[in-house]
Design a protein around this motif. Structure first.
Motif, PDB file in Angstrom:
ATOM      1  N   THR A   1      -6.991   4.895  -3.506  1.00  0.00           N
ATOM      2  CA  THR A   1      -5.740   5.516  -3.071  1.00  0.00           C
ATOM      3  C   THR A   1      -4.598   4.517  -3.115  1.00  0.00           C
ATOM      4  OG1 THR A   1      -6.972   7.012  -1.631  1.00  0.00           O
ATOM      5  CG2 THR A   1      -4.619   6.762  -1.184  1.00  0.00           C
TER       6      THR A   1
ATOM      7  N   GLU B   1       7.064  11.420  -3.147  1.00  0.00           N
ATOM      8  CA  GLU B   1       7.240  10.954  -1.776  1.00  0.00           C
ATOM      9  C   GLU B   1       5.924  10.476  -1.166  1.00  0.00           C
ATOM     10  OE1 GLU B   1       8.630  12.931   2.375  1.00  0.00           O
ATOM     11  OE2 GLU B   1       9.745  13.510   0.586  1.00  0.00           O
ATOM     12  N   TRP B   2       4.822  10.973  -1.678  1.00  0.00           N
ATOM     13  CA  TRP B   2       3.512  10.620  -1.143  1.00  0.00           C
ATOM     14  C   TRP B   2       3.188   9.141  -1.329  1.00  0.00           C
ATOM     15  CZ3 TRP B   2      -0.464   8.535  -3.977  1.00  0.00           C
ATOM     16  CH2 TRP B   2      -0.295   8.533  -5.353  1.00  0.00           C
ATOM     17  N   THR B   3       3.805   8.486  -2.316  1.00  0.00           N
ATOM     18  CA  THR B   3       3.459   7.091  -2.602  1.00  0.00           C
ATOM     19  C   THR B   3       3.810   6.166  -1.440  1.00  0.00           C
ATOM     20  OG1 THR B   3       5.551   6.749  -3.766  1.00  0.00           O
ATOM     21  CG2 THR B   3       3.646   7.330  -5.087  1.00  0.00           C
ATOM     22  N   SER B   4       4.936   6.401  -0.794  1.00  0.00           N
ATOM     23  CA  SER B   4       5.306   5.532   0.331  1.00  0.00           C
ATOM     24  C   SER B   4       4.339   5.703   1.494  1.00  0.00           C
ATOM     25  CB  SER B   4       6.744   5.797   0.770  1.00  0.00           C
ATOM     26  OG  SER B   4       6.906   7.143   1.141  1.00  0.00           O
ATOM     27  N   TYR B   5       3.897   6.935   1.743  1.00  0.00           N
ATOM     28  CA  TYR B   5       2.926   7.162   2.816  1.00  0.00           C
ATOM     29  C   TYR B   5       1.566   6.543   2.481  1.00  0.00           C
ATOM     30  CZ  TYR B   5       6.356  10.544   4.426  1.00  0.00           C
ATOM     31  OH  TYR B   5       7.503  11.138   4.858  1.00  0.00           O
ATOM     32  N   ALA B   6       1.155   6.683   1.239  1.00  0.00           N
ATOM     33  CA  ALA B   6      -0.134   6.123   0.827  1.00  0.00           C
ATOM     34  C   ALA B   6      -0.112   4.599   0.873  1.00  0.00           C
ATOM     35  CB  ALA B   6      -0.497   6.610  -0.573  1.00  0.00           C
TER      36      ALA B   6
ATOM     37  N   ALA C   1      -1.321   4.691  -5.580  1.00  0.00           N
ATOM     38  CA  ALA C   1       0.016   4.673  -4.989  1.00  0.00           C
ATOM     39  C   ALA C   1       0.867   3.551  -5.563  1.00  0.00           C
ATOM     40  CB  ALA C   1      -0.086   4.525  -3.473  1.00  0.00           C
TER      41      ALA C   1
END
Length: 95
Positions: A24, A41-46, A28
């Motif tokens: 993961t 946007e998911w990349t910053s959370y991951a 990311a």
């Protein structure tokens, strides 16, 4: 070869957790640029969730946009995380 397979079988959960967690983080980091196919946007959370294993790759990715050094760093992080987890998580051997 038999020794390696028995080692991996006895540490099956450590291997699965390592693959998912570091995988993961790798995905990311490789999707962090706006030009990357999976950018979102998911990349910053991951990256925040996988911060311990992806910080070096994240820094390298922004210094040099090449993917191969990032993959080598993440492979090293995978091996480190797998061996640390294998010290704590051991599956029961199948009889």
């Amino acid at each position: 070869m038999k020794v390696i397979t028995s080692f991996l079988k006895s540490r099956k959960w450590a291997l699965i957790i390592s693959i998912v967690y570091v995988g993961t983080g790798t995905l990311a980091v490789c999707s962090a640029y706006g030009n990357d196919p999976l950018y979102g946007e998911w990349t910053s959370y991951a990256i925040l969730v996988t911060f311990p294993v992806s910080i070096l790759s994240f820094i390298w990715r922004y210094a040099d946009p090449g993917i191969w050094p990032v993959l080598l760093i993440q492979l090293t992080m995978f091996l480190i995380i797998f061996f640390i987890l294998s010290l704590f998580i051991k599956s029961k051997p199948d009889n």
